[in-house]
Structure formats: structure tokens, C-alpha cells
Write a protein that holds these residues in place. Structure first.
Motif: not given
Ligand SMILES: Nc1nc2c(c(=O)[nH]1)N[C@H]1C(S)=C(S)[C@@H](COP(=O)(O)O)O[C@H]1N2
Ligand SMILES: [Mo]
Length: 431
Positions: A77-78, A80, A82, A168, A228, A233, A236-237, A255
Motif C-alpha cells: 500500500q505505501d 503506491f 500517490d 481491492w 487493499l 485501506l 494515503e490510499r 478517496k
């Protein structure tokens, strides 16, 4: 699967990342042995061609090094990229402020109301004012029987590279829409998220109601997403909850979701229509390189790796073409359709798409975690090849996809503002 919001479903991110990488590496080594790289055998069904001479083992080692450097299939996730607007960006608010404005799982709620300008007739709006807004707890409760999970690549219409590949998970939006008991005059659904209570900062997207109520062309549903890759989630996502529209570019997947507005307006009113964007364009099929050398020795085979996005039309091939620099090309063939493209190998799917542990029933995967077909539509795949050596000179290297209908990139939709799909080119020097 448990749906308790207090649970820490998230495995240690550093650990899961290490696992993902190791797993990817093993799969790719297997791939290298299997495909014989550069020989006629490939993993996809392709007509057999005369085998060129087998590459030297040093060349194979160079390709293996490039394969080892590939990103894990599922993006943590971190990691991705942004794409968030907002001053400040909502995910950067303090925990206290997040709790205050409903950006924590404990305080989040969703309003689903009728548009005041073009009202849809609904019997039971979900509103904060009368304590009927949908809470995170209620959403998870619905998820116990209705949750769906699907793989999807998140891609910005304006950026030439996927932002991340994820599985997702969430509740179909239609389940929540039906709670409002709609009666008539409902043609479109628009939705937006927390935007610092500043109308100027609102980022809104929209869908025809038909797309929300039914899933055409075997697409997964539009979901209110809260997990995710098996983890809650992140802020940030777009957490606690974001919209995820499977076939769309990123701007449809709003978001920090806070409001869904049901309207009789018959057309799109997306914020992203600014700057000339085509807001009705589904994901395109296209590719790019990850590893390309700038310089190689003459006669030595050339290791190449990359990613490919399988859009709405699917993905059947990735191809490369190395052309002498300065060579003229037919003016009536701007997309190089008649060029002598060579097939690269699409890397096989990892079981459970490389997830640390099985994520549970997932669209496109069998119970044992194998993909039903490969590549899956609306996802990413990696590719690799050892291109035969070339005489000394200056070259231009290009790669392209051929979609599931046999159409070469950037066709059938070459226009920039409906999604990036230009054929990538690189300079290559052979000494
Ligand atoms: N509320 C809100 N949602 C948003 C955005 C935004 O700025 N605000 N950016 C959109 C755009 S343009 C893209 S490409 C995706 C990016 O998703 P990601 O940041 O999770 O990679 O989020 C979309 N959702
Ligand atoms: Mo975007």
C-alpha cells in the motif's frame, strides 16, 4: 474472514514486503528456466519459429539480474504512487483531526442523499443530521455477506505508468444505494470525499446509475472499498473508505469518500473533466520497459524487462522492436503497425498473485489461487526477453502491447486525453 475493525488484519508491512519480493524472485527464476529465453519456446501459445542460437549463459545471468530487480506483483500500500489533491492532503492530517472529520474507522460515515438541483426520488436518504448515515461498522456488517474482492491496477489517466497493483475489497455500491429506497428520476450517481470543508477543493466523480446497479461485460462491481491486499485501506490510499471503479482510470476511484449524491442529471460532472480529460474512457492496454541497458556490446544479447497494463480489451502480447536510429519509417504508418516486432515473454501469474497469504475468494482466481486466465483483464503483468545481439550502432528501442482483440498499441484509442498509451522509446548504443 473477520470483519472486526479493531482487528489488525495487516501483517507487518516490512515482513510482507520481504515475503512478496522473495516469492516473486522464485517465480521468476522458474520462468527463466522454463522459457529458455530467446529460444522458440514461450509460455504463451505462439506459433513455433526457427530457434535462434541459444544465448550465452552470461547473457542469461544479465537477464536474471534484471528479473531479480522487478517490483513485487502486488504493490505494498505505501509503495503506491500517490495522486492526491488537497491543502493539506487529507491523509496528512493529525490523528486527532482525522477522528474529528470522520477519517478514522471509528468515526467514518457516509451520506447518501438526493441532489437538490436535479432530485432523484428516494424514500430514505442516509444523513448525518438524522443519524442515518452509514457507519463503518454497518458497512462491514454488510460485507459479511456481500463483500467482493478483485484485482485491479490503479492508473492515472495522465501518467504513463500504473500507480500500483492491488486486490481491492469492499461492498458493492448498489447494496448501499438500495438502502435509500430509490423510486424514480435516478439517472446518475455522483460522489466525493473529504476536502477540508472547502468547496474549491472538492474532487468529484460520477457514474451512470446503470453501471452501479449492474455489471456489464463481466466486470466486477463498483465497490465501497475498505481493504487493499488484505490490509485495512490506509489513509494515503483513501481510507477508511474509497470508491473503486474496476474498469476506470484512477480519478473515478474517489478517496476519503464521504458523500454519494443521487441525481436526475443525465451527464457526467466529474472534476477531472477539467484540463480536457476524457472522463468516460476505460483503461487502455499498454506497456513500458522497467530494465533497458543504455549501452551493450555488439553481438551480446540484450536483456529487457517491463510491465504491461491489460486494459478493457485484455492483453495478448508484448513486443519489442529495435530500429537503427535515423532510419526513415513509412509516413502512412505512424503507429509502426508494419514494423518487425518481436514477441517478448509475459511472466506467469504467481499463486494468489503473490499475496503473503491467500486473500480469500477473488474475482479471476480459482480456489487454489491460480488465475483463471492470464493476464487478467484490468491488471498488470510483467514481461521479459533476451533480444538477439546487434551490430555496433545507434538504435531506438520500442515496446508495445497487442490487446486481446489483436490491436496494436496505441490503437484503437490513440488520443492522449483518454489515457496515456503512447509507444515508449529509448536510445540504445551498441558498441
Ligand atoms: N478525494 C480524492 N480522490 C482521488 C483523488 C483526489 O485528489 N482526491 N485523486 C484521484 C486520482 S486523479 C487518481 S489517479 C487516484 C490515485 O489513487 P492513489 O493515490 O491511491 O494511487 O485517486 C483518485 N481519487
Ligand atoms: Mo489521476
Amino acid at each position: 474472514m473477520s470483519f472486526d475493525p479493531a482487528e489488525t488484519a495487516a501483517p507487518n508491512p516490512a515482513q510482507s514486503e520481504a515475503f512478496l519480493r522473495e516469492h516473486a524472485r522464485a517465480t521468476r527464476r522458474y520462468f527463466l528456466q522454463l522459457s529458455g529465453m530467446g529460444a522458440a519456446a514461450t509460455l504463451l501459445s505462439q506459433p513455433l519459429r526457427a530457434a535462434p542460437p541459444s544465448p550465452a549463459s552470461s547473457d542469461k545471468a544479465a537477464l536474471q539480474r534484471a528479473l531479480d530487480e522487478l517490483e513485487p506483483y502486488l504493490t505494498p500500500q505505501d509503495e503506491f504512487q500517490d495522486v492526491s489533491r488537497g491543502k493539506p492532503k487529507p491523509h496528512s492530517l493529525s490523528d486527532e483531526k482525522k477522528a474529528e472529520v470522520g477519517l478514522t474507522r471509528e468515526t467514518w460515515s457516509l451520506e447518501v442523499v438526493s441532489d437538490t438541483d436535479q432530485p432523484a426520488r428516494i424514500k430514505r436518504p442516509l444523513r448525518k443530521a438524522d443519524n442515518t448515515a452509514l457507519t463503518f461498522q454497518q458497512l462491514l456488517e454488510m460485507g459479511k455477506t456481500k463483500a467482493v474482492r478483485f484485482p485491479k491496477v490503479m492508473t492515472c489517466l495522465n501518467i504513463g505508468c500504473p500507480l500500483g497493483m492491488g486486490v481491492w475489497e469492499g461492498v458493492p455500491l448498489r447494496e448501499v444505494l438500495w438502502l435509500t429506497e430509490p423510486v424514480e428520476n435516478l439517472r446518475r450517481v455522483f460522489y466525493y470525499g473529504y476536502h477540508n470543508d472547502d468547496p474549491e477543493q472538492m474532487f468529484r466523480s460520477s457514474l451512470p446509475v446503470g453501471r452501479v446497479l449492474e455489471d456489464p461485460f463481466d466486470l466486477p462491481p463498483v465497490i465501497l472499498c475498505y481493504k487493499l491486499n488484505g490490509e485495512w485501506l490506509s489513509a494515503e490510499r483513501g481510507g477508511p473508505v474509497r470508491m473503486v471503479v474496476p474498469e476506470a482510470y484512477g480519478f473515478k476511484s474517489i478517496k476519503w469518500l464521504s458523500h454519494v449524491v443521487l441525481t436526475n442529471l443525465p451527464h457526467a460532472n466529474d472534476t477531472y473533466a477539467e484540463k480536457n480529460n476524457d472522463v468516460d474512457s476505460p483503461l487502455k492496454t499498454f506497456c513500458a520497459t522497467i530494465y533497458t541497458p543504455d549501452k551493450v556490446k555488439s553481438g551480446e544479447s540484450i536483456p529487457l524487462t517491463g510491465w504491461a497494463q491489460s486494459g478493457i480489451a485484455g492483453l495478448s502480447k508484448v513486443q519489442v522492436w529495435i530500429q537503427p536510429r535515423g532510419e526513415a519509417w513509412a509516413e502512412d504508418d505512424p503507429y509502426f503497425l508494419r514494423a518487425p516486432w518481436r514477441d517478448a515473454d509475459i511472466l506467469p501469474a504467481e499463486p494468489h498473485l503473490g499475496a503473503t497469504e491467500p486473500l480469500g475468494p477473488t474475482v479471476g482466481l480459482q480456489d487454489n489461487g491460480q488465475a483463471e486466465q492470464w493476464p487478467l483483464r484490468l491488471t498488470k503483468a510483467h514481461w521479459a526477453t533476451l533480444h538477439p545481439g546487434l551490430p555496433a550502432g545507434q538504435y531506438v528501442l520500442r515496446c508495445r502491447t497487442v490487446d486481446g482483440k489483436g490491436v496494436g498499441q496505441p490503437l484503437p484509442r490513440p488520443f492522449r486525453k483518454s489515457g496515456h498509451a503512447a509507444i515508449e522509446q529509448h536510445r540504445l548504443v551498441v558498441e
